[in-house]
Design a protein around this motif. Structure first.
Motif, PDB file in Angstrom:
ATOM      1  N   GLN A 492       0.827  -1.211   0.000  1.00 44.87           N
ATOM      2  CA  GLN A 492       0.000   0.000   0.000  1.00 44.87           C
ATOM      3  C   GLN A 492       0.860   1.260   0.000  1.00 44.87           C
ATOM      4  N   SER A 495       2.171   1.762  -3.479  1.00 45.40           N
ATOM      5  CA  SER A 495       1.182   2.206  -4.459  1.00 45.40           C
ATOM      6  C   SER A 495       1.088   3.725  -4.512  1.00 45.40           C
ATOM      7  N   GLU A 522      -3.515  -7.046  -5.969  1.00 46.02           N
ATOM      8  CA  GLU A 522      -2.977  -5.741  -5.588  1.00 46.02           C
ATOM      9  C   GLU A 522      -1.454  -5.721  -5.730  1.00 46.02           C
TER      10      GLU A 522
END
Length: 728
Positions: A492, A495, A522
């Motif tokens: 995360q 990203s 993801e």
């Protein structure tokens, strides 16, 4: 070597294919016969498993006694793909008459004359002046080979200089332009090939002076030990200066020639050209040859491009009479050529250029034309002064800076922020593994095992972005990245910075089963590349390598990964790194990928393994082996490539072998310093200096990961795409 006692027969040709003599010529130091011959299919079948060549024998014309049997071989002999061959002929230097028989040979089996083939026969007469007259016995044609270079040089025959260095161009080009001058200076003569000195001596130059850093006595020449950067001659002392492949070495490290080492004059070639021009009388000439193509600095010489060549000409203040460019190819040397077509030519590995420039200059005789003067090439943009904590450039030697600049590594280390930083960054977030591979020191590490805190990981990303970002691999030094308990949190974070940071990992995929499909998708959308380690292509081989029964898990997870990548249309590339216990053919590996993985993927393979800084020495199973041990004494490419951040914030200068975070290569702690301060700090400078002095740390001295920094060039994988070098 074949039996010399077998007589050479003179019978009808068995295969119906005559050898056709097209020409006999001199190519600087050797005599060549240009021939046409296409062996028939029956002979080619008999030659399967060995080589088929043309060769020659030399006999005494009076009694047929063999003088030379089993002479040089032709290059190339291409069968029915082509019918031209170049055969070097060895004619005794003693004046007299000889008979030459050109005979095909199937190596280690038979001469074709033993099968009824009539050899092509030439009568040769070596004259007292060194020239040779040949007469084709069958048709009476005559050829005279003269080495005196009385005419202008030209490449006028096919396959000229095939398999020869640039000397086959430079030597005749220069010597053919001698115009009877009385006072001649030959620069850099001491290490020249004998074919040059022999050909030069035939010119009978009245007063010939040889200048070299280490003078060597030669007949017909006055040897002077001196430096072209500070000539021991008065201005205007010579009518002609000859410099064959020497200017490019001046001011650089000449220790390869066992001479005085001068590695501190970046523009020594320009200074020397001005000095040599000043040694010419008005109206005197200078003949120069040098390697040409893409601008390259090899430490002990440079290769010129057009801009550097123009700078050289300007430094002499001479008039350019002629410049010609020649290049090597599979068909021999050709030219003159358009220099625009040679702009990307690279120097050949070893001691040979692929292209050369040949120049003839004249010192102006006009009143007021002035003396030669040093003119530097267009200066590079001024370097930004080092900021606080960025003193690394100050400790780099001129040779290292040249390598970094010419390869393109310097600009990547500067980046958009103009702050010195590694080309890419290694960040280990965990050092725990689910395998214990026989070639890995995972079980031998004594440092604590753990995972990186979130705050520290954010500091890594923030610091790297401040330096401009770039390639980032989260592959542990030893460990499995997917065992990181905060892995999805890392994804995360990544990203949010994907515009500046290009992330990749290497994994064995065994732990991918812990993650649900949406997490895997993801990962695939954030990571740019996943390098998958495949340990063996059978269950038995996998278990012997990893000491785990994991083959089935691997196949399940690689198929799942590829299926989810396709479903999500993710642009993450997946590569396979095969680690095996014996050599595997491409057919074996591609069949494995097709039948067991279900996809054709890019891959690399090895059954030889690095020794982790000379720590790993035990016997490997199967046919696997360690790379041969060696002693390293030069800077390693890992210094500019990357530094390794460990899970606890410690930082090492080495990203490939410092598995235990040793003090030898420790350069800082990210808990106390920024990335920029660490990369440019005193510990980093000390390691650079030790590498450049040849005093490498023990962990580096015998490391088989070591790649010399001097090997860097603009097309090296490190420069083009570091993943192509380290595998992700």
């Amino acid at each position: 070597m074949l039996d010399e006692s077998i007589p050479v027969a003179a019978q009808p040709i068995a295969d119906g294919k005559d050898l056709q003599l097209l020409n006999i010529r001199a190519v600087t130091g050797r005599i060549e016969a240009l021939l046409s011959w296409v062996p028939d299919s029956a002979l080619r079948r008999e030659a399967e498993g060995t080589d088929l060549h043309l060769s020659s024998h030399v006999l005494d014309t009076t009694d047929g006694r063999v003088i030379l049997w089993d002479g040089p071989r032709a290059l190339p002999c291409r069968g029915n793909e082509g019918n031209l061959a170049v055969l070097p002929l060895e004619i005794p230097l003693l004046a007299g008459r000889y008979r030459v028989q050109i005979d095909p040979v199937v190596e280690f089996r038979f001469w074709l004359s033993q099968r009824g083939h009539t050899p092509l026969v030439l009568d040769a007469e070596r004259r007292t002046d060194g020239s040779v007259q040949f007469q084709h016995v069958a048709d009476g044609r005559r050829y005279i080979v003269d080495h005196t270079f009385t005419r202008e040089f030209s490449v006028d025959t096919p396959l000229y200089g095939l398999d020869d260095s640039e000397r086959c161009i430079e030597i005749p080009w220069v010597l053919s332009r001698y115009r009877g001058e009385s006072r001649v200076l030959d620069v850099g003569y001491a290490n020249a090939e004998s074919r040059y000195s022999q050909a030069r001596d035939r010119l009978n130059i009245p007063f010939l002076v040889g200048l070299d850093l280490a003078a060597v006595s030669q007949s017909g020449l006055s040897a002077v030990a001196g430096d072209a950067l500070s000539l021991p001659f008065r201005s205007g002392a010579f009518d002609l200066v000859m410099a064959i492949s020497v200017i490019e070495h001046i001011g650089r490290d000449n220790s390869i020639y066992h001479a005085i080492e001068r590695g501190d004059r970046e523009f020594g070639d320009l200074d020397a050209a001005a000095e040599l021009a000043s040694a010419l009388r008005p109206g005197g000439r200078m003949l120069i040859t040098l390697p040409f193509g893409r601008l390259e600095d090899h430490g002990w010489f440079i290769q010129y491009n057009r801009s550097r060549l123009i700078a050289l000409l300007r430094s002499t203040a001479c008039e350019l009479n002629l410049v010609e460019y020649y290049a090597d190819s599979l068909e021999g040397w050709t030219g003159p050529l358009d220099p625009e077509s040679l702009g990307q030519v690279q120097y050949r590995t070893g001691f040979a250029a692929r292209a050369v420039a040949c120049l003839e200059l004249t010192r102006p005789s006009r009143p007021g034309s002035g003396y030669p003067r040093r003119v530097e090439p267009d200066p590079a943009p001024a370097e930004t002064s080092a900021k606080e904590g960025e003193a690394l450039p100050a400790v780099l030697s001129p040779a290292t800076r040249r390598v970094l600049k010419l390869s393109g590594a310097w600009s990547k280390m500067r980046g958009e922020t103009d702050r010195m930083r590694p080309i890419m960054l290694f960040c280990e977030t965990v050092n725990i593994c689910n395998a214990d591979c026989v070639f890995c020191p995972y079980s031998a590490q004594t440092r604590a095992r753990g995972s990186m805190t979130s705050a520290l990981f954010e500091a890594v990303l923030s610091g790297y972005r401040e330096l401009g970002g770039g390639y980032l691999t989260l592959t542990p030094m030893v460990g499995e990245v997917l065992l990181d308990r905060l892995w999805m949190e890392r994804v995360q974070f990544l990203s949010k910075v994907r515009d500046q940071i290009i992330p990749s990992i290497t994994t064995n995929l065994y732990a991918l089963e812990r993650y649900p499909d949406h997490d895997v998708i993801e990962m695939l959308k954030v990571l740019r590349r996943i390098q998958v380690s495949c340990y063996g292509i059978t269950p038995e081989e996998c278990e012997a390598i990893t000491r785990r029964n994991s083959f089935g898990r691997f196949l399940t997870q690689i198929r799942r990964l590829l299926g989810l990548r396709q479903a999500a249309a993710a642009d993450c590339s997946v590569h396979i790194g095969f680690r095996t216990l014996k050599p595997r053919t491409s057919d074996e590996l591609e069949t494995f990928l097709k039948e067991l993985v279900g996809a054709a993927l890019p891959y690399a393979t090895t059954h030889q393994y690095a020794n982790w800084g000379n720590f790993m020495r035990g016997q490997l199973p199967g046919e696997a082996s360690w790379f041969p041990e060696r002693t390293n004494q030069s800077p390693c490419v890992m210094l500019p490539l990357a530094m390794q951040i460990y899970w606890d914030g410690r930082v090492s200068a080495c990203s490939c072998c410092d598995y235990d975070s040793s003090t030898q290569l420790f350069i800082g702690d990210l808990n106390q310093q920024s990335l920029s301060e660490i990369f440019n700090g005193s510990r980093s400078q000390e390691i650079w200096q030790r590498h450049e002095s040849g005093s490498l740390q023990p962990i580096c001295r015998n490391c088989t990961f070591h790649v010399p920094l001097a090997d860097l060039h603009p097309h090296h994988p490190i420069i083009q795409n570091p993943w192509g070098f380290i595998g992700g």
